[in-house]
Scaffold this active site. Sequence first.
Site, short mmCIF file in Angstrom:
data_model
loop_
_atom_site.label_atom_id
_atom_site.label_comp_id
_atom_site.label_asym_id
_atom_site.label_seq_id
_atom_site.Cartn_x
_atom_site.Cartn_y
_atom_site.Cartn_z
N THR A 24 -8.01 20.74 -34.17
CA THR A 24 -9.02 21.35 -34.93
C THR A 24 -8.68 21.51 -36.42
OG1 THR A 24 -8.81 23.20 -33.79
CG2 THR A 24 -10.40 21.65 -32.69
N LYS A 41 -2.31 22.44 -29.01
CA LYS A 41 -2.93 22.72 -30.43
C LYS A 41 -3.37 24.18 -30.59
CE LYS A 41 -6.87 22.44 -31.09
NZ LYS A 41 -7.66 23.89 -31.12
N THR A 44 -2.43 28.97 -23.65
CA THR A 44 -3.28 28.93 -25.12
C THR A 44 -4.15 28.08 -24.96
OG1 THR A 44 -2.39 28.55 -27.46
CG2 THR A 44 -1.58 27.03 -25.65
N GLU A 84 -4.11 29.88 -38.57
CA GLU A 84 -4.76 29.32 -39.57
C GLU A 84 -4.43 30.38 -40.87
OE1 GLU A 84 -8.93 28.03 -37.14
OE2 GLU A 84 -8.48 30.34 -37.59
N ASN A 101 -12.21 30.65 -41.54
CA ASN A 101 -13.12 30.98 -40.64
C ASN A 101 -14.42 31.64 -41.13
OD1 ASN A 101 -11.74 30.71 -38.05
ND2 ASN A 101 -10.20 31.86 -39.22
N SER A 150 -20.39 26.09 -40.66
CA SER A 150 -21.36 25.48 -41.65
C SER A 150 -20.90 24.26 -42.36
CB SER A 150 -21.68 26.78 -42.67
OG SER A 150 -20.73 27.47 -43.01
#
Lengths: 413, 413
Positions: A158, A184, A195, A285, A408, A413
């Site tokens: 992702t 992932k 995870t 991230e 994030n 959106s």
Amino acid sequence: MSSAISPLAPKTSPELPPVDGVRFATAEAGIRYKGRTDVMLALFDAPTAVAGVLTRSKCPSAAVDWCRDRLPGGEARVLVVNSGNANAFTGMKGRKAVELTAKLAAKAAGCRASQVFLASTGVIGEPLDAEKFEGVLDDCASRATPDQWREAAQAIMTTDTFPKVATVTTTLGGVRVTINGMAKGAGMIAPDMATMLSFVATDAPIAAPVLQALLRKATDRTFNCVTIDGDTSTSDTLLLFATGAAAARGAPQITAPGDRRLAPFRKALTTLLRDLAQQVARDGEGARKLITVNVQGAKSERSAHRIAMSIANSPLVKTAVAGEDANWGRVVMAVGKAGEPADRDRLSISFGDIRVACQGARDPAYDEEQTSAYMRGDEIAITVDIGLGRASATVWTCDLTKEYVAINGDYRS
Amino acid sequence: MSSAISPLAPKTSPELPPVDGVRFATAEAGIRYKGRTDVMLALFDAPTAVAGVLTRSKCPSAAVDWCRDRLPGGEARVLVVNSGNANAFTGMKGRKAVELTAKLAAKAAGCRASQVFLASTGVIGEPLDAEKFEGVLDDCASRATPDQWREAAQAIMTTDTFPKVATVTTTLGGVRVTINGMAKGAGMIAPDMATMLSFVATDAPIAAPVLQALLRKATDRTFNCVTIDGDTSTSDTLLLFATGAAAARGAPQITAPGDRRLAPFRKALTTLLRDLAQQVARDGEGARKLITVNVQGAKSERSAHRIAMSIANSPLVKTAVAGEDANWGRVVMAVGKAGEPADRDRLSISFGDIRVACQGARDPAYDEEQTSAYMRGDEIAITVDIGLGRASATVWTCDLTKEYVAINGDYRS
């Protein structure tokens, strides 16, 4: 998705040998992303032993519910994983989507629905249109080959910036066996018995209950020691498949958890899972630094783990590392808030090999310049000695950067 | 320090009337900051009842240790608070600094050291040079006046962008009494029995043990319901002083916690603490939106509070709000990870008055446009109905922005 690959990505990525008995294919089902694969199918040539650990979230995804119900059967023929939609908090529609996916997968693999395992990752709360798998899974099954581990790892990404794969070889009763795995990340990572998603397969002939015992134990020291943001996913799924194909080459059938011949396999499995877990931390991230938190001298392993997690989850510690600041005061704060036995006046704290604090105060030998140079590196080790006992724990995380906020704040959106 | 005032700062700030029996002065002691006050002294004209709640951190600051040892005495004559240095994790030097500060304060106030209360806020792990208070505290004591509440609140700021003060009046036995308070934030805020620093004074004649009971109860519903980053400070200190000066105007002396005449005071105290607590959330580091999390329908109040805190501490929920995204999926995740009784299929989630999800799936009436408009506001209410019981809880937090990362990546260096 981020476009740039994490600077912490492993410099080299291994070639994965086949694991006899398992084949892969990937496809573009058009779940959410455009111009990339978003579904992978793993086909087991024969009934395959399976073990799994799943999220302890009280609000798990529909696919997690499905796996939890099927794991006691201990037998798999096919695994289907999609990215782009987690099929979590999707109510009755989510259950129907899982049932339809399983039906399509069973048809594609020529097996019973109870031999199908499923996982989904991506946005939460949006209905998953499983009809998009119609035809796609049949096609995948017809194309599946043993050499597509990396492609499969790519299809389940992702916000990950690189596919995470690992391989080890070991022996079972003197016969060489292989363990391959993929995982992932990259956000909502604070695994609680697993995870986000990780799939591991071996050709070792190990019975499902034995596999389950091995997996649970290895998970506690690997995936359960990673945190990106302290947010436990609704979809955490780690599945371990043992095709048993190595039996044809003389590997013994293992049916008892205490079998001594398991020792090398157990060690190899832990190595593989640790490798994957660290890759997840490296692709957190917005990550710019990999942080390894070592806690020593704690009263118990559980206490050491909790203190290490308190440090690894502290936004103030993580932003300090992002700012290349060896801010041991925030480490003290995180030790203090963990609620575990600790005594300010016995604490020692090091960044790398540099002891910055001892016995409840700054180390008299502390050298700001040396420490600053260390903090500019991209792998930071924080070691805390609690000074109360002999138990230790290690966890991995990454720094908290503006990029995490950007990723994030814009994701849905 | 941030220069711009938080956009969430209260539009108006009250004028604080004097609380008879307490006077303030502030000074520039040069602890860390340049060109601003960094020490405040509160002088009590007569022995004053005092109650307090302090951090439950296992690694508290030297000043917290000092207050914890003095609170059982229940009597105060002077309070000294400095900003710029928390005097936490400073070992024996820290204890010496506290002792010297108390000695200087006792001399300035003409009282015993046991009647001195202290708090420090700022960087952790750096020695506090208490010799800088020499002369400064004498000077403060000579200049102290009853009208400097706001100046005092300003002197204790660190990364705060505005001083936090509040006032209420109520009655005790039919006699009007005043409660004034101040607080500071703005990071490392996840109070565990108190917030970073808050000081409250009243002229009501209430004995110390009664005051302590009132304060602990009111704290649970106010300061203990605020979180900025889930990081509990080493320095959390909330002190409540009752000078008793209103006795001269006929207010009764209260010595029993069950005294019925306490009812209006109890309510007024909770109102004041809630006001200060919300101001702390409004000035969270980098805050652009105030988030109120309401959890209803939980099995117990404790359970409701834990779920609310799990939502309020979730980086993914907070970044979603920063991104003006009504991402209920992340709210589900945070409910799920709290570990408290919850049933996905009974959850309802609203943003403001807009129900976005019910019975484990998206609300069929959900209107993306209407929700987006709501999310652009600067005060966001998230309401979760667990659907299992009748208990509720409310907590306050703020969004997680790039500014938070910037503030905390640059703070110490």
